[in-house]
Scaffold this active site. Structure first.
Site, PDB file in Angstrom:
ATOM      1  N   ASN A  26      15.003 -47.864  -9.485  1.00 12.52           N
ATOM      2  CA  ASN A  26      14.757 -46.832  -8.464  1.00 12.52           C
ATOM      3  C   ASN A  26      16.048 -46.473  -7.735  1.00 12.52           C
ATOM      4  O   ASN A  26      16.321 -45.299  -7.492  1.00 12.52           O
ATOM      5  CB  ASN A  26      13.706 -47.310  -7.456  1.00 12.52           C
ATOM      6  N   GLY A  76      16.985 -52.452  -9.654  1.00  8.37           N
ATOM      7  CA  GLY A  76      17.616 -51.219  -9.207  1.00  8.37           C
ATOM      8  C   GLY A  76      17.362 -49.986 -10.037  1.00  8.37           C
ATOM      9  O   GLY A  76      18.143 -49.029  -9.967  1.00  8.37           O
ATOM     10  N   ASN A 119       9.862 -47.299   2.618  1.00  6.56           N
ATOM     11  CA  ASN A 119       9.724 -48.218   1.482  1.00  6.56           C
ATOM     12  C   ASN A 119       8.781 -47.596   0.463  1.00  6.56           C
ATOM     13  O   ASN A 119       7.958 -46.747   0.808  1.00  6.56           O
ATOM     14  CB  ASN A 119       9.133 -49.540   1.979  1.00  6.56           C
ATOM     15  N   LEU A 131      11.873 -57.506   7.405  1.00  9.34           N
ATOM     16  CA  LEU A 131      12.905 -57.075   8.346  1.00  9.34           C
ATOM     17  C   LEU A 131      12.551 -57.599   9.740  1.00  9.34           C
ATOM     18  O   LEU A 131      11.399 -57.493  10.160  1.00  9.34           O
ATOM     19  CB  LEU A 131      12.989 -55.544   8.370  1.00  9.34           C
ATOM     20  N   HIS A 134       5.891 -48.798  -2.355  1.00  4.20           N
ATOM     21  CA  HIS A 134       5.088 -49.930  -2.825  1.00  4.20           C
ATOM     22  C   HIS A 134       4.313 -49.484  -4.066  1.00  4.20           C
ATOM     23  O   HIS A 134       3.731 -48.396  -4.070  1.00  4.20           O
ATOM     24  CB  HIS A 134       4.122 -50.384  -1.722  1.00  4.20           C
TER      25      HIS A 134
HETATM   26  C1  GRF Z   1       9.430 -51.073  -7.520  1.00  2.04           C
HETATM   27  O1  GRF Z   1       8.281 -51.301  -8.273  1.00  2.04           O
HETATM   28  C2  GRF Z   1       9.050 -50.697  -6.118  1.00  2.04           C
HETATM   29  O2  GRF Z   1       7.807 -50.104  -6.013  1.00  2.04           O
HETATM   30  C3  GRF Z   1       9.026 -52.011  -5.409  1.00  2.04           C
HETATM   31  O3  GRF Z   1      10.043 -52.761  -6.018  1.00  2.04           O
HETATM   32  C4  GRF Z   1      10.230 -52.332  -7.349  1.00  2.04           C
HETATM   33  C5  GRF Z   1      11.694 -52.142  -7.585  1.00  2.04           C
HETATM   34  O4  GRF Z   1      11.971 -51.963  -8.957  1.00  2.04           O
HETATM   35  N1  GRF Z   1       9.159 -51.872  -3.991  1.00  2.04           N
HETATM   36  P1  GRF Z   1      13.442 -51.572  -9.418  1.00  2.04           P
HETATM   37  O5  GRF Z   1      14.372 -52.647  -8.889  1.00  2.04           O
HETATM   38  O6  GRF Z   1      13.727 -50.242  -8.834  1.00  2.04           O
HETATM   39  O7  GRF Z   1      13.428 -51.526 -10.915  1.00  2.04           O
END
Ligand code: GRF
Length: 200
Positions: free
Chosen positions: A22, A20, A105, A91, A107
């Site tokens: 992000n 989490g 999303n 999903l 990536h």
């Molecule tokens: C990130 O690297 C994102 O690109 C991918 O999942 C990861 C999540 O990391 N989809 P965090 O949980 O936000 O640390």
């Protein structure tokens, strides 16, 4: 300090399975917005690091992996848009159809490179290293029923230096994620990217 959000505020849900960083960054970014709000966080993993990480923000957090329940939560919270931030599940088609062009999303590579089943977390950066790519980056895209195949909204690339370890690559990509994801979400909910999918 608590910010009073406007009545017609755009409501955003974050769906996540992991740590989490992000999600927390997105919550912080939208805290001061009066016209956009992180309505809820939904995780399909009861041990997800995101749960203790975001406790202090008092965003309603739900744990379920059932899409019928997720759909109810989204409805109850009047959610307009869904942001995936490390959500490790495919999903289902009817869910994707219901929320078509409402789910995005991020990536951690330049799709279509290093995308698809099994391409998540450290695997992605280890692959970039293994194949000797001279660049990598982030891709923000719409979500459809195929892994990492929805239309691309935004990409940002960075160089990979010969001596970079996969951990260095991961860290550099993570910096890009934190810098760009909230800003692109903001543009997305404001409709700035509409033209990209209007002609599909
Ligand atoms: C990130 O690297 C994102 O690109 C991918 O999942 C990861 C999540 O990391 N989809 P965090 O949980 O936000 O640390």
């Amino acid at each position: 300090m608590r910010y009073e959000k406007s009545e017609n505020c755009i409501q955003i849900a974050i769906m996540i399975s992991g740590e989490g960083s992000n999600a927390e960054n997105i919550i912080q970014y939208f805290e001061t917005f009066l016209d956009a709000n992180i309505a809820c966080v939904i995780t399909n993993n009861e041990n997800a690091g995101v749960i203790p990480r975001i406790r202090r923000y008092k965003v309603p957090t739900y744990t379920t992996k059932w899409y019928k329940e997720i759909d109810q939560i989204l409805t109850e919270n009047n959610v307009h848009y869904i942001v995936l931030a490390g959500y490790l599940d495919k999903l289902p088609p009817n869910f994707c159809l219901k929320y078509k062009y409402k789910i995005i999303n991020i990536h951690p590579s330049l799709l279509p490179r290093h995308g698809g089943k099994g391409m998540y977390g450290d695997n992605v950066h280890q692959n970039v290293k293994k194949y000797g790519d001279d660049k990598t980056g982030i891709t923000i895209h719409f979500v459809n029923e195929e892994y990492d195949k929805g239309s691309i909204i935004f990409q940002k690339e960075i160089k990979v230096m010969e001596g970079d370890s996969w951990q260095t690559i991961k860290s550099n990509v993570h910096d890009l994620e934190l810098k760009y994801y909230p800003k692109i979400i903001e543009k997305f909910i404001k409709g700035t990217y509409k033209s990209l999918y209007e002609n599909e």
